[in-house]
Design a protein around this motif. Structure first.
Motif, PDB file in Angstrom:
ATOM      1  N   THR A   1      58.268  38.359  42.605  1.00 48.84           N
ATOM      2  CA  THR A   1      56.878  38.562  42.808  1.00 48.84           C
ATOM      3  C   THR A   1      56.708  39.722  43.612  1.00 48.84           C
ATOM      4  OG1 THR A   1      56.711  36.096  42.953  1.00 48.84           O
ATOM      5  CG2 THR A   1      54.844  37.463  43.982  1.00 48.84           C
ATOM      6  N   LEU A   2      57.498  40.198  44.603  1.00 49.91           N
ATOM      7  CA  LEU A   2      57.262  41.463  45.390  1.00 49.91           C
ATOM      8  C   LEU A   2      57.240  42.431  44.590  1.00 49.91           C
ATOM      9  CD1 LEU A   2      56.678  42.800  47.976  1.00 49.91           C
ATOM     10  CD2 LEU A   2      59.264  42.812  48.394  1.00 49.91           C
ATOM     11  N   ASP A   3      58.357  42.536  43.440  1.00 47.43           N
ATOM     12  CA  ASP A   3      58.529  43.818  42.727  1.00 47.43           C
ATOM     13  C   ASP A   3      57.215  43.789  41.660  1.00 47.43           C
ATOM     14  OD1 ASP A   3      61.062  44.388  43.457  1.00 47.43           O
ATOM     15  OD2 ASP A   3      62.097  43.138  42.020  1.00 47.43           O
ATOM     16  N   ARG A   4      56.721  42.712  41.284  1.00 52.07           N
ATOM     17  CA  ARG A   4      55.806  42.841  40.225  1.00 52.07           C
ATOM     18  C   ARG A   4      54.310  43.316  41.294  1.00 52.07           C
ATOM     19  NH1 ARG A   4      52.805  37.637  37.334  1.00 52.07           N
ATOM     20  NH2 ARG A   4      51.190  38.699  36.524  1.00 52.07           N
ATOM     21  N   LEU A   5      54.254  42.705  42.334  1.00 52.48           N
ATOM     22  CA  LEU A   5      53.289  43.358  43.325  1.00 52.48           C
ATOM     23  C   LEU A   5      53.317  44.671  43.443  1.00 52.48           C
ATOM     24  CD1 LEU A   5      50.772  42.246  45.010  1.00 52.48           C
ATOM     25  CD2 LEU A   5      52.058  41.937  46.610  1.00 52.48           C
ATOM     26  N   GLN A   6      54.410  45.293  43.782  1.00 51.32           N
ATOM     27  CA  GLN A   6      54.797  46.952  43.946  1.00 51.32           C
ATOM     28  C   GLN A   6      54.200  47.585  42.607  1.00 51.32           C
ATOM     29  OE1 GLN A   6      58.754  46.562  45.083  1.00 51.32           O
ATOM     30  NE2 GLN A   6      58.422  46.800  47.154  1.00 51.32           N
ATOM     31  N   GLN A   7      54.567  47.049  41.516  1.00 51.90           N
ATOM     32  CA  GLN A   7      54.414  47.724  40.338  1.00 51.90           C
ATOM     33  C   GLN A   7      52.664  47.453  40.049  1.00 51.90           C
ATOM     34  OE1 GLN A   7      56.642  49.606  38.667  1.00 51.90           O
ATOM     35  NE2 GLN A   7      57.915  48.991  40.338  1.00 51.90           N
ATOM     36  N   SER A   8      52.050  46.496  40.135  1.00 50.17           N
ATOM     37  CA  SER A   8      50.787  46.235  39.857  1.00 50.17           C
ATOM     38  C   SER A   8      50.000  45.215  40.650  1.00 50.17           C
ATOM     39  CB  SER A   8      50.692  45.654  38.274  1.00 50.17           C
ATOM     40  OG  SER A   8      49.409  45.420  37.903  1.00 50.17           O
ATOM     41  N   PRO A   9      49.698  45.839  41.717  1.00 51.16           N
ATOM     42  CA  PRO A   9      48.873  44.704  42.741  1.00 51.16           C
ATOM     43  C   PRO A   9      47.647  43.730  42.111  1.00 51.16           C
ATOM     44  CG  PRO A   9      49.335  46.981  43.695  1.00 51.16           C
ATOM     45  CD  PRO A   9      49.446  47.184  42.293  1.00 51.16           C
ATOM     46  N   THR A  10      47.001  44.591  41.256  1.00 57.20           N
ATOM     47  CA  THR A  10      45.840  44.064  40.614  1.00 57.20           C
ATOM     48  C   THR A  10      46.466  42.763  39.844  1.00 57.20           C
ATOM     49  OG1 THR A  10      46.018  45.425  38.792  1.00 57.20           O
ATOM     50  CG2 THR A  10      44.460  45.884  40.990  1.00 57.20           C
ATOM     51  N   SER A  11      47.618  42.692  39.437  1.00 56.04           N
ATOM     52  CA  SER A  11      47.965  41.483  38.565  1.00 56.04           C
ATOM     53  C   SER A  11      47.803  40.098  39.242  1.00 56.04           C
ATOM     54  CB  SER A  11      49.341  41.548  37.825  1.00 56.04           C
ATOM     55  OG  SER A  11      50.412  41.709  39.077  1.00 56.04           O
ATOM     56  N   TYR A  12      47.775  40.182  40.526  1.00 57.11           N
ATOM     57  CA  TYR A  12      47.467  39.145  41.483  1.00 57.11           C
ATOM     58  C   TYR A  12      46.129  39.107  42.160  1.00 57.11           C
ATOM     59  CZ  TYR A  12      52.433  38.037  41.388  1.00 57.11           C
ATOM     60  OH  TYR A  12      53.765  37.665  40.919  1.00 57.11           O
ATOM     61  N   GLY A  13      45.264  39.494  41.439  1.00 57.17           N
ATOM     62  CA  GLY A  13      43.664  39.693  41.772  1.00 57.17           C
ATOM     63  C   GLY A  13      43.744  40.257  43.169  1.00 57.17           C
ATOM     64  N   VAL A  14      44.298  41.177  43.682  1.00 55.53           N
ATOM     65  CA  VAL A  14      44.226  41.852  44.953  1.00 55.53           C
ATOM     66  C   VAL A  14      44.182  43.369  44.707  1.00 55.53           C
ATOM     67  CG1 VAL A  14      45.184  40.090  46.463  1.00 55.53           C
ATOM     68  CG2 VAL A  14      46.874  41.958  45.278  1.00 55.53           C
ATOM     69  N   GLN A  15      43.655  44.023  45.572  1.00 55.21           N
ATOM     70  CA  GLN A  15      43.655  45.541  45.521  1.00 55.21           C
ATOM     71  C   GLN A  15      43.719  46.085  46.766  1.00 55.21           C
ATOM     72  OE1 GLN A  15      42.805  47.423  42.677  1.00 55.21           O
ATOM     73  NE2 GLN A  15      43.301  49.300  43.979  1.00 55.21           N
ATOM     74  N   PRO A  16      44.925  46.693  46.782  1.00 60.15           N
ATOM     75  CA  PRO A  16      45.328  47.281  48.241  1.00 60.15           C
ATOM     76  C   PRO A  16      44.299  48.261  48.714  1.00 60.15           C
ATOM     77  CG  PRO A  16      47.289  47.327  46.863  1.00 60.15           C
ATOM     78  CD  PRO A  16      45.952  47.078  45.956  1.00 60.15           C
ATOM     79  N   PRO A  17      44.261  48.508  50.231  1.00 61.33           N
ATOM     80  CA  PRO A  17      44.834  47.746  51.243  1.00 61.33           C
ATOM     81  C   PRO A  17      44.227  46.397  51.382  1.00 61.33           C
ATOM     82  CG  PRO A  17      43.414  49.240  52.112  1.00 61.33           C
ATOM     83  CD  PRO A  17      43.491  49.666  50.659  1.00 61.33           C
ATOM     84  N   PHE A  18      44.976  45.525  51.325  1.00 66.40           N
ATOM     85  CA  PHE A  18      44.141  43.959  51.498  1.00 66.40           C
ATOM     86  C   PHE A  18      44.875  43.312  53.058  1.00 66.40           C
ATOM     87  CE2 PHE A  18      47.650  43.553  48.795  1.00 66.40           C
ATOM     88  CZ  PHE A  18      48.559  42.453  49.359  1.00 66.40           C
TER      89      PHE A  18
END
Length: 137
Positions: free
Chosen positions: A53-70
């Motif tokens: 999940t962390l790897d996927r979040l680092q590649q594409s944060p928007t895939s979890y419905g979030v837009q950094p910085p959050f």
């Protein structure tokens, strides 16, 4: 005159009793080791899911419905009615349900890094993995 060619019934019963006690002691060990092995397997799945999940979040944060910085915690309930987003925070592996939560601390604006903690929960197992997500502002 008694012959000494074989074992008496008493000797056979005594040896069977001793073997039964030894077998029961050893079988308890195997049952306990099976339970420890199952628990370790569930923990390993949770750790690997958190890392993925962390790897996927680092590649594409928007895939979890979030837009950094959050700055909030994100989990299945924060997705609302979006089923794709809800599915990203809940996994079923080996017939066990794993719940994923993503939380972040204050972002480092100079390096554009966001400290992130991914927590995976499965019944009484809670595992966390920490890392950084790069963001553009």
């Amino acid at each position: 005159m008694l012959s000494e060619k074989g074992f008496s019934l008493l000797e056979v019963l005594l040896s069977l009793t001793i073997l039964s006690i030894a077998f029961l002691a050893v079988s308890g060990f195997f049952q306990q080791s099976q339970q420890v092995s199952t628990d370790n397997n569930n923990k390993l799945v949770a750790v690997n899911l958190a890392r993925m999940t962390l790897d996927r979040l680092q590649q594409s944060p928007t895939s979890y419905g979030v837009q950094p910085p959050f700055k909030n915690n994100y989990n299945r309930t924060t997705c609302g009615s979006d089923t794709t987003c809800q599915g990203a925070f809940a996994e079923k592996i080996n017939s066990k349900d794993y719940e994923i939560t993503i939380s972040a601390a204050a972002a480092d604006t100079t390096l554009k890094l966001l400290p992130v903690t991914v927590t995976v929960k499965q019944e009484d197992i809670v595992t966390s993995v920490e890392g950084f997500v790069r963001y553009e502002k």
